[in-house]
Design a protein around this motif. Structure first.
Motif: not given
Length: 159
Positions: A3-4, A7-12, A21-22, A24-25
């Motif tokens: 992510h950082e 720049d992948y989304s939490f869904t990816e 995704p939750q 992962c967040r």
């Protein structure tokens, strides 16, 4: 990191690691908090480190399980790294009694042609094994509160 840095989304990320995704967040926020916390490194006077290393070697070589156990912290852990080329323990070994028995056994199997010496490695005393000019292994000890808390064996992969 996904992510950082990438720049992948939490869904990816969730699809990649098979989590929600939750989740992962939450993992991201916990990891970021952990990295940002200041971890105080325990420094031990070199003479104390050297003395504990020498006592460790003497206890292992003599087979003195009682003394060796007293030198180890109750939650001591031993790691070995053979660089993927030399046979080493595949998993860490934890616990005072298991680590003590392991190192008494290992030290009893050190070949007679190996010379053992305590030398400075990465700024702290460590046990070195050599056969003539050939480095066999290094054993670095983590020390805290007068006890050995970690043992890190680095085996020479060219042996």
């Amino acid at each position: 990191m996904l992510h950082e840095i990438f720049d992948y989304s939490f869904t990816e990320i969730a699809d990649i690691i098979e989590k929600s995704p939750q989740n992962c967040r939450q993992l991201f926020h916990r990891a970021k908090k952990h990295v940002s916390e200041k971890h105080q490194r325990v420094t031990v006077a070199p003479e104390i480190h050297r003395q504990l290393t020498a006592s460790f070697v003497a206890a292992c070589q003599s087979g003195d399980l009682t003394t060796l156990t007293e030198l180890l912290a109750s939650d001591v852990t031993a790691w070995a790294d053979g660089g993927g080329k030399v046979h080493a323990a595949p998993y860490p070994v934890s616990g005072r009694e298991l680590v003590a028995k392991l190192f008494i056994t290992l030290m009893s199997k050190v070949p007679a042609n190996h010379q053992l010496a305590i030398e400075e490695v990465n700024g702290a005393p460590a046990l070195i094994s050599q056969s003539g000019p050939q480095l066999n292994w290094i054993l670095a000890l983590d020390i805290s509160n007068g006890h050995i808390t970690g043992l890190r064996s680095i085996l020479n992969p060219t042996n």
